[in-house]
Design a protein around this motif. Structure first.
Motif, PDB file in Angstrom:
ATOM      1  N   SER A 119     -34.195  47.681 -14.213  1.00  8.75           N
ATOM      2  CA  SER A 119     -33.847  48.591 -13.110  1.00  8.75           C
ATOM      3  C   SER A 119     -32.565  49.360 -13.414  1.00  8.75           C
ATOM      4  O   SER A 119     -31.723  49.556 -12.533  1.00  8.75           O
ATOM      5  N   GLY A 120     -32.385  49.735 -14.651  1.00 10.14           N
ATOM      6  CA  GLY A 120     -31.288  50.608 -15.007  1.00 10.14           C
ATOM      7  C   GLY A 120     -29.949  49.938 -15.176  1.00 10.14           C
ATOM      8  O   GLY A 120     -28.913  50.615 -15.228  1.00 10.14           O
ATOM      9  N   SER A 121     -29.909  48.632 -15.271  1.00 14.52           N
ATOM     10  CA  SER A 121     -28.667  47.882 -15.490  1.00 14.52           C
ATOM     11  C   SER A 121     -27.609  48.192 -14.434  1.00 14.52           C
ATOM     12  O   SER A 121     -26.408  48.190 -14.725  1.00 14.52           O
ATOM     13  N   ILE A 122     -28.041  48.443 -13.202  1.00 19.20           N
ATOM     14  CA  ILE A 122     -27.095  48.785 -12.146  1.00 19.20           C
ATOM     15  C   ILE A 122     -26.438  47.534 -11.578  1.00 19.20           C
ATOM     16  O   ILE A 122     -26.928  46.413 -11.742  1.00 19.20           O
ATOM     17  N   VAL A 123     -25.306  47.731 -10.928  1.00 22.08           N
ATOM     18  CA  VAL A 123     -24.635  46.628 -10.250  1.00 22.08           C
ATOM     19  C   VAL A 123     -25.546  46.131  -9.127  1.00 22.08           C
ATOM     20  O   VAL A 123     -26.105  46.946  -8.372  1.00 22.08           O
ATOM     21  N   PRO A 124     -25.755  44.822  -8.982  1.00 25.22           N
ATOM     22  CA  PRO A 124     -26.656  44.298  -7.938  1.00 25.22           C
ATOM     23  C   PRO A 124     -26.328  44.859  -6.559  1.00 25.22           C
ATOM     24  O   PRO A 124     -25.198  44.742  -6.082  1.00 25.22           O
ATOM     25  N   SER A 125     -27.331  45.458  -5.917  1.00 23.40           N
ATOM     26  CA  SER A 125     -27.110  46.105  -4.623  1.00 23.40           C
ATOM     27  C   SER A 125     -26.935  45.109  -3.490  1.00 23.40           C
ATOM     28  O   SER A 125     -26.299  45.426  -2.482  1.00 23.40           O
ATOM     29  N   PHE A 126     -27.478  43.899  -3.617  1.00 26.95           N
ATOM     30  CA  PHE A 126     -27.360  42.924  -2.528  1.00 26.95           C
ATOM     31  C   PHE A 126     -25.905  42.513  -2.299  1.00 26.95           C
ATOM     32  O   PHE A 126     -25.578  41.953  -1.238  1.00 26.95           O
TER      33      PHE A 126
END
Length: 945
Positions: A252-259
């Motif tokens: 998922s694009g290595s993004i910072v966890p949204s939770f």
């Protein structure tokens, strides 16, 4: 009524106190006391390992160390078995068999808390953990560093009372099963860090663990965690989350966890080295989080600012080794009022430092490897709490620390790699331990700004423009470990008092924890090393290279037995190399190159058994190079540039009177690289390059017979153009007669012959002979006579594989040439000439290989030098021809009888088998070749043979 009620309460309290006293005085039940003793026995501990259970004796087991009993039932409810925490480690041979011990543990009816650490378990992989599933009532199970292997068994999910599960620092493998984790509905703390889990897990597997507050999956380097699956919402509120060194959100694009935006009680968040990319969300910095570690990712964007007028609760922030750019906010100190540790090094930050940076609680500030510019901010000058300040490799300029600085708590100052022009004022930094101001534009006299500091351990001033002499008061800094004054313009003599610094005079014994915090780059053994942690404590170094120091090297420096690296290269030092250097027993690197040192290298220096890098190149040294022990491993580069230095081998010769004489074979340093022997006992030296040498010998062996076979296989062409001659007879008689005479001469003058030159001449003549045949044929238009064969010598060599192959190769080539030109005009001539051209080219390759390649192969150098060391006269003659001197050391009377070789008769009798072999080869060749090659013998007098 009221009075009666009060009396009743008093009576109840007294009774309960008496019961408690009874329970505590009575101790645990006999049943559980016996179980504890059985448990101790099952742990298989030696006397030295069981000291933490040494008080497990007597009747009152509730008072035994590590065992805690309930105040109401007197039963054991907690066991703390942690020998590692108390001793450091168990004996390597102490193995714990968990199945037997767990059967005992299961009999403790009220056991709720079990902490075990440092035991090495035995048994099949999964059974090691599965045994603990019997402890159904446990609330806390900690099996930290107990050598667990295999997968997490599913039965762990049946331990419904578990609140804390810690299986960290083991060798658990496989995947983490969501089904097993989902059943732990009471879990609050889960730690599976420092294992070997693999695969991809959805973070939603933890969603229904509503009581979860702490989760640690860190340091599972092959574990991928996906936090962005759709349609899940966390029912937990974490306070601690550690996913360091896992691979986050690869799908998922290595993004910072949204939770994380839903976690309002998060105090510690560690996502370092997790392959994250994108911008850093500002809510991570401006919420209740106190510890935020995001280092070692690819996070970018400008430094995050709050969306509203809020401040951060952070006390420790690490976003180093990312891609954050832009400038820091001017009100940085106001935004982070509680920050005491800040590391933003190795980003792309730029601009001036905030003017009030350093005021307040900040103690650790690391901003190295950015693009900051301007001068030091005023706030830093008033930073009374600052202990570690690292601003290396920026573009800061001006004065390092002005005179009004007030940083009495400063322990480490790293300002290297900037553009400062004024040295720091250290008068108000009395507790400074590390000072690194390398590679700036500082000038002046060192003594003008450097006071005596009893705590200074690391002083790095390399790459500036300081002048004057080395301050003698440096000798008064009793804590110095590392001194680097290199690449300046310092002159004068080296202070002899340097030898009095305690940690250079003997091995360092004092421990300074402040040295372990900052990594330090040092150049030693010609390589830049990064020292971090404990190695910094034990490293000792003096680097005074690339200055203008004069005079002799102080004899007292040889007393620095604790020193590990010494570099005095590229100065103007003169005089001898002190023999006292033999006492520097811990020295690992010594560089005295590029000076004006004279005299001999003390042979006693070979006592330095730890010396791994050594150079005295480009001095005026003379005499013999040390040739003992590991000094044989130092290459020519360690000694080059000393015109009168030599490398000697010792060997013994015995003449006919059985008197021994020790001789030295001495190599000029220019030849040492090629001729220096490897360590005789080094097995690797004897086989290194073996297959390369075998291939070269095969080529050279083939080349030794290629001209001969070439002439034999082209005889059909010469028979056609010289029908009145018998070319095969002429060739055989001319060549083998020459070869037989050559062998006789070589046998007689063997000891005086230069083998290498002889072989080179031979291959060269092979080439010239092959070319001559071509030239004669082309220039005489096929009308030449027997003159075409004159001057075609054969110096046969004994490379048997190549010799045997040469016949096959030449025959194959000749057949190919004949087939190619069979139906063309003048095809016989064209094929023969092309074949002779190939032969000449092959010989030219042999000349090149033998002259420039063969003798540089390690295995050839090894046996060549070995033969020389054993007194081979032939090899000695070869070396002498190469410019290498052979000297004899007198060991008796000057008129001692000279050595004599065997007489011709003795030599013939000793080698009669070889002589007979050579004679028979010649007879056989004369007998077979003419008739075999040409059945039509014509009318010559040799008849039909």
């Amino acid at each position: 009524m009221k009075r009666s009620y009060i009396m009743m309460v008093v009576v109840v309290v007294v009774v309960m106190s008496l019961l408690n006293c009874y329970v505590e005085c009575e101790g645990c039940s006999e049943e559980e006391r016996s179980l504890l003793l059985q448990l101790k026995s099952s742990l298989n501990l030696s006397n030295e390992d069981s000291f933490h259970l040494s008080d497990w004796e007597g009747q009152y087991c509730c008072e035994w160390g590590g065992a805690s009993c309930s105040n109401t039932t007197s039963r054991v409810f907690q066991l703390l078995l942690d020998p590692v925490g108390q001793q450091g480690s168990l004996s390597a041979d102490r193995i714990w068999y968990p199945k037997e011990s767990v059967n005992i543990l299961a009999q403790f009816k009220e056991l709720q808390y079990l902490y075990m650490s440092g035991y090495r378990m035995n048994g099949s992989d999964i059974l090691r953990v599965q045994a603990f599933c019997k402890l159904q009532y446990l609330k806390e199970l900690t099996l930290y560093s107990t050598s667990l292997e295999g997968k997490i068994p599913h039965c762990i999910g049946n331990m419904h009372s578990l609140q804390v599960l810690d299986l960290s620092d083991n060798q658990l493998q496989g995947t983490i099963s969501p089904l097993t984790i989902n059943n732990l509905t009471m879990i609050t703390d889960l730690s599976l860090s420092n294992n070997h889990f693999v695969g991809t897990i959805p973070f939603s597997m933890f969603a229904n663990l509503s009581k979860l507050i702490s989760l640690d999956l860190s340091n599972n380097y092959q574990l991928e965690v996906e936090t962005e699956p759709p349609n899940w919402a966390p029912h937990f509120q974490l306070t601690n989350l550690n996913l360091a060194n896992c691979k986050l959100n690869r799908l998922s694009g290595s993004i910072v966890p949204s939770f994380l935006s839903t976690q309002h009680t998060l105090e510690s968040l560690i996502l370092s080295n997790s392959s994250l990319a994108g911008d850093i969300p500002s809510y991570l910095l401006y919420n209740s989080t106190q510890y935020l570690y995001l280092q070692g990712n690819s996070l970018g964007g400008p430094f995050p600012l709050p969306h509203q007028n809020t401040t951060s609760s952070l006390s420790s922030l690490d976003i180093s080794n990312n891609l954050v750019y832009g400038s820091l906010p001017v009100n940085f100190v106001d935004l982070f009022p509680f920050l005491y540790h800040c590391d933003m090094s190795a980003n792309a930050l730029q601009g001036n430092l905030p003017p009030r940076m350093g005021i307040g609680t900040l103690q650790w500030l690391f901003l190295s490897d950015n693009n900051f510019s301007g001068e030091m901010p005023p706030g830093l000058m008033k930073s009374i709490n600052m202990a570690y300040l690292a601003l290396s490799n920026n573009r800061l300029q001006g004065e390092m620390l002005p005179g009004n600085v007030s940083m009495e708590g400063l322990a480490c100052l790293e300002l290297d790699g900037n553009e400062f022009t004024i040295p720091p004022d250290l008068s108000k930094t009395p507790f400074l331990v590390i000072l690194n101001i390398r590679n700036n534009h500082l000038s002046g006299n060192i003594s003008s700004w450097l006071p005596v500091n009893q705590y200074l351990t690391v002083l790095l001033v390399r790459g500036n423009h300081f002048e004057g002499s080395i301050p003698s008061h440096i000798c008064q800094m009793e804590s110095l470990h590392l001194l680097d004054l290199s690449n300046n313009s310092l002159g004068g003599a080296i202070p002899s008092c340097l030898a009095s610094v305690p940690d250079w005079k003997s091995r360092p014994v004092a421990y300074n924890p402040r040295m372990e915090v900052i990594p330090i780059d040092l150049i030693t053994k010609g390589i830049s090393y990064n020292y971090t942690g404990m190695p910094v404590q034990w490293m000792t170094l003096i680097d005074l290279s690339m200055n203008k120091l004069t005079g002799a090297i102080p004899f007292e420096m040889g007393n620095m037995t604790g020193l590990r690296a010494l570099n005095l290269s590229h100065n103007l030092l003169n005089g001898p190399l002190p023999v006292s250097f033999q006492n520097m027993e811990n020295l690992e690197s010594l560089d005295l190159s590029h000076n004006n040192l004279t005299g001999k290298i003390p042979q006693e220096i070979t006592k330095l058994s730890f010396l791994g890098a050594f150079s005295v190149a480009f001095n005026n040294l003379s005499g013999e190079i040390p040739s003992q022990g590991h000094f044989l491993t130092f290459t020519n580069s360690s000694y080059e540039g000393n015109q009168e230095i030599c490398y000697c081998l010792s060997y013994r010769l015995v003449h006919k009177a059985n008197l021994q004489e020790t001789c030295h074979l001495c190599f000029s340093v220019h030849w040492r690289e090629a001729a220096m022997p490897m360590t005789p006992n080094d097995e690797n030296a004897a086989i290194k390059g073996k297959y390369t040498a075998m291939f070269l010998c095969w080529i050279l062996g083939a080349g030794s017979l290629f001209p001969w076979n070439s002439m034999l296989t082209t005889l059909d062409y010469y028979i056609a153009i010289f029908p009145n001659y018998h070319p095969s007879r002429v060739l055989t008689i001319a060549v083998l007669s020459f070869a037989f005479g050559t062998i006789i001469i070589m046998t007689y003058y063997e000891a005086k012959m230069n083998t290498r030159r002889r072989n080179l001449i031979g291959y060269t003549l092979y080439f010239i002979g092959s070319v001559s045949v071509l030239v004669l044929n082309l220039t005489t238009s096929r009308s030449g006579g027997i003159g075409a064969y004159i001057g075609f010598p054969e110096l046969l060599q004994s490379f048997l594989a190549g010799l045997a192959a040469s016949g096959t190769i030449t025959s194959a080539f000749r057949l190919a040439m004949k087939a190619a030109f069979e139906n063309t005009k003048g095809g016989l001539r064209k094929g023969a000439l092309l074949f002779l051209a190939l032969s000449a080219s092959f010989e030219l390759v042999c000349v090149f290989l033998y002259a420039y390649v063969f003798f540089k192969v390690p295995i050839v150098k090894y046996y060549h030098s070995k033969a020389s060391a054993e007194g081979s006269k032939t090899v000695s003659i070869d070396l002498t021809d190469a410019g290498i001197q052979v000297q004899a050391t007198p060991s008796g009377e000057e008129d001692r009888e000279q050595f004599e070789r065997l007489s011709n008769k003795q030599l013939l009798l000793k080698n009669i088998d070889y002589a007979i072999d050579i004679f028979l080869i010649c007879v056989q060749t004369f007998s077979i070749f003419p008739g075999f090659l040409d059945e039509d013998t014509g009318s010559h007098g040799l008849g039909s043979w």
